[in-house]
Design a protein around this motif. Structure first.
Motif, PDB file in Angstrom:
ATOM      1  N   LEU A 176      77.145  21.889 -18.411  1.00 51.04           N
ATOM      2  CA  LEU A 176      77.520  21.552 -19.780  1.00 51.04           C
ATOM      3  C   LEU A 176      77.083  22.710 -20.664  1.00 51.04           C
ATOM      4  CD1 LEU A 176      78.587  19.512 -21.888  1.00 51.04           C
ATOM      5  CD2 LEU A 176      76.254  18.568 -21.995  1.00 51.04           C
TER       6      LEU A 176
ATOM      7  N   LEU B 295      85.565  19.246 -24.354  1.00 47.56           N
ATOM      8  CA  LEU B 295      85.328  17.917 -24.919  1.00 47.56           C
ATOM      9  C   LEU B 295      85.844  17.934 -26.357  1.00 47.56           C
ATOM     10  CD1 LEU B 295      81.745  17.272 -23.503  1.00 47.56           C
ATOM     11  CD2 LEU B 295      83.972  16.632 -22.522  1.00 47.56           C
TER      12      LEU B 295
ATOM     13  N   ARG C 270      89.346  16.496 -22.664  1.00 51.21           N
ATOM     14  CA  ARG C 270      88.953  15.086 -22.584  1.00 51.21           C
ATOM     15  C   ARG C 270      88.138  14.720 -23.814  1.00 51.21           C
ATOM     16  NH1 ARG C 270      88.908  12.980 -17.295  1.00 51.21           N
ATOM     17  NH2 ARG C 270      89.110  14.504 -15.643  1.00 51.21           N
TER      18      ARG C 270
ATOM     19  N   VAL D 171      82.298  11.805 -15.107  1.00 50.32           N
ATOM     20  CA  VAL D 171      81.093  12.382 -14.504  1.00 50.32           C
ATOM     21  C   VAL D 171      80.229  11.304 -13.836  1.00 50.32           C
ATOM     22  CG1 VAL D 171      79.476  12.342 -16.464  1.00 50.32           C
ATOM     23  CG2 VAL D 171      79.405  14.233 -14.868  1.00 50.32           C
TER      24      VAL D 171
ATOM     25  N   HIS E  83      82.439  25.843 -13.061  1.00 47.74           N
ATOM     26  CA  HIS E  83      83.137  24.877 -13.922  1.00 47.74           C
ATOM     27  C   HIS E  83      82.298  24.675 -15.174  1.00 47.74           C
ATOM     28  CE1 HIS E  83      84.635  20.467 -14.536  1.00 47.74           C
ATOM     29  NE2 HIS E  83      85.121  21.274 -15.450  1.00 47.74           N
TER      30      HIS E  83
ATOM     31  N   TRP F 270      85.080  11.831 -20.428  1.00 48.94           N
ATOM     32  CA  TRP F 270      84.318  12.709 -19.543  1.00 48.94           C
ATOM     33  C   TRP F 270      83.104  11.982 -18.960  1.00 48.94           C
ATOM     34  CZ3 TRP F 270      79.385  15.093 -20.109  1.00 48.94           C
ATOM     35  CH2 TRP F 270      79.084  15.989 -19.082  1.00 48.94           C
TER      36      TRP F 270
ATOM     37  N   THR G 137      79.001  22.757 -11.724  1.00 44.38           N
ATOM     38  CA  THR G 137      79.390  22.403 -13.089  1.00 44.38           C
ATOM     39  C   THR G 137      78.183  22.455 -14.019  1.00 44.38           C
ATOM     40  OG1 THR G 137      81.124  20.965 -12.246  1.00 44.38           O
ATOM     41  CG2 THR G 137      80.410  20.569 -14.512  1.00 44.38           C
TER      42      THR G 137
ATOM     43  N   THR H 111      86.620  22.436 -18.832  1.00 35.20           N
ATOM     44  CA  THR H 111      86.866  21.166 -19.492  1.00 35.20           C
ATOM     45  C   THR H 111      86.390  21.331 -20.924  1.00 35.20           C
ATOM     46  OG1 THR H 111      86.530  19.907 -17.453  1.00 35.20           O
ATOM     47  CG2 THR H 111      86.320  18.699 -19.527  1.00 35.20           C
TER      48      THR H 111
ATOM     49  N   ALA I 261      75.242  14.288 -18.902  1.00 34.48           N
ATOM     50  CA  ALA I 261      75.036  15.488 -18.075  1.00 34.48           C
ATOM     51  C   ALA I 261      73.672  15.437 -17.397  1.00 34.48           C
ATOM     52  CB  ALA I 261      75.158  16.744 -18.935  1.00 34.48           C
TER      53      ALA I 261
ATOM     54  N   VAL J 126      81.893  22.816 -18.883  1.00 36.27           N
ATOM     55  CA  VAL J 126      82.277  21.723 -19.779  1.00 36.27           C
ATOM     56  C   VAL J 126      81.808  22.157 -21.164  1.00 36.27           C
ATOM     57  CG1 VAL J 126      82.029  19.280 -20.303  1.00 36.27           C
ATOM     58  CG2 VAL J 126      82.015  20.058 -17.907  1.00 36.27           C
TER      59      VAL J 126
END
Length: 190
Positions: free
Chosen positions: A11, A152, A179, A188, A123, A184, A9, A150, A40, A125
């Motif tokens: 960001l 935000l 989310r 996380v 993944h 989130w 994952t 995902t 993150a 975000v």
């Protein structure tokens, strides 16, 4: 989020540049992004910044490009300018990756896919400005490339509140988990 799910994952923070953010009046936006960024970093997630910028002379901008043709010769969004950098209040760290794109979506005209594959990232975000620009374009292509996504919702911003609402409540949920930043962060940190 388990350690196993964190391993793939990242960001992805998009178009958070002074020259772009100056067009929006939300005093709470950068503090929200800083909270997501801190979460993150605390979770050990890679942070990837995406910025839109062009070379001197705008060789990447076609006169046929309806969005960017108007900036040719303006000096705006040149990669050598401070306005095209990441907003200084967001404190880019040496381990962060900065990707420069030449179009609206984060993948268009950039090496983002190479960076993600190199880091075994599956993944993403997403947060950024604008919801109807970089976020929408990136969600669509990333979903087609089989990334898990995902978004935000309050980490995105658009000049049209109704467009932002429709995208985050009706369009994005078809291809991404949507989310709030606080939700989130709780996820996380778990």
């Amino acid at each position: 989020m388990t350690d196993a799910s964190r391993a793939d994952t990242a960001l992805l923070l998009m178009d958070l540049q002074p020259g772009i953010l100056a067009n929006y009046a939300d005093a709470d936006y950068l503090p929200r992004i800083r909270r997501a960024l801190a979460a993150a970093r605390h979770a050990g997630l890679p942070v990837i910044w995406v910025r839109v910028a062009f070379r001197d002379g705008y060789p990447e901008v076609s006169a046929d490009n309806a969005i960017f043709a108007g900036i040719r010769g303006s000096g705006r969004r040149l990669e050598s300018t401070e306005a095209a950098g990441i907003h200084p209040d967001l404190a880019v760290q040496p381990q962060d990756v900065i990707v420069t794109k030449r179009r609206i979506g984060a993948f268009a005209g950039s090496d983002l896919d190479v960076v993600l594959r190199g880091g075994n990232i599956r993944h993403l975000v997403l947060a950024g400005v604008s919801t109807s620009g970089v976020v929408l374009s990136t969600v669509r292509l990333a979903a087609d490339l089989d990334y898990r996504l995902t978004v935000l919702a309050d980490g995105c911003m658009d000049g049209d509140a109704e467009v932002h609402r429709v995208l985050t409540e009706k369009v994005f949920p078809r291809q991404a988990t949507v989310r709030t930043i606080d939700d989130w962060i709780g996820h996380v940190a778990a």
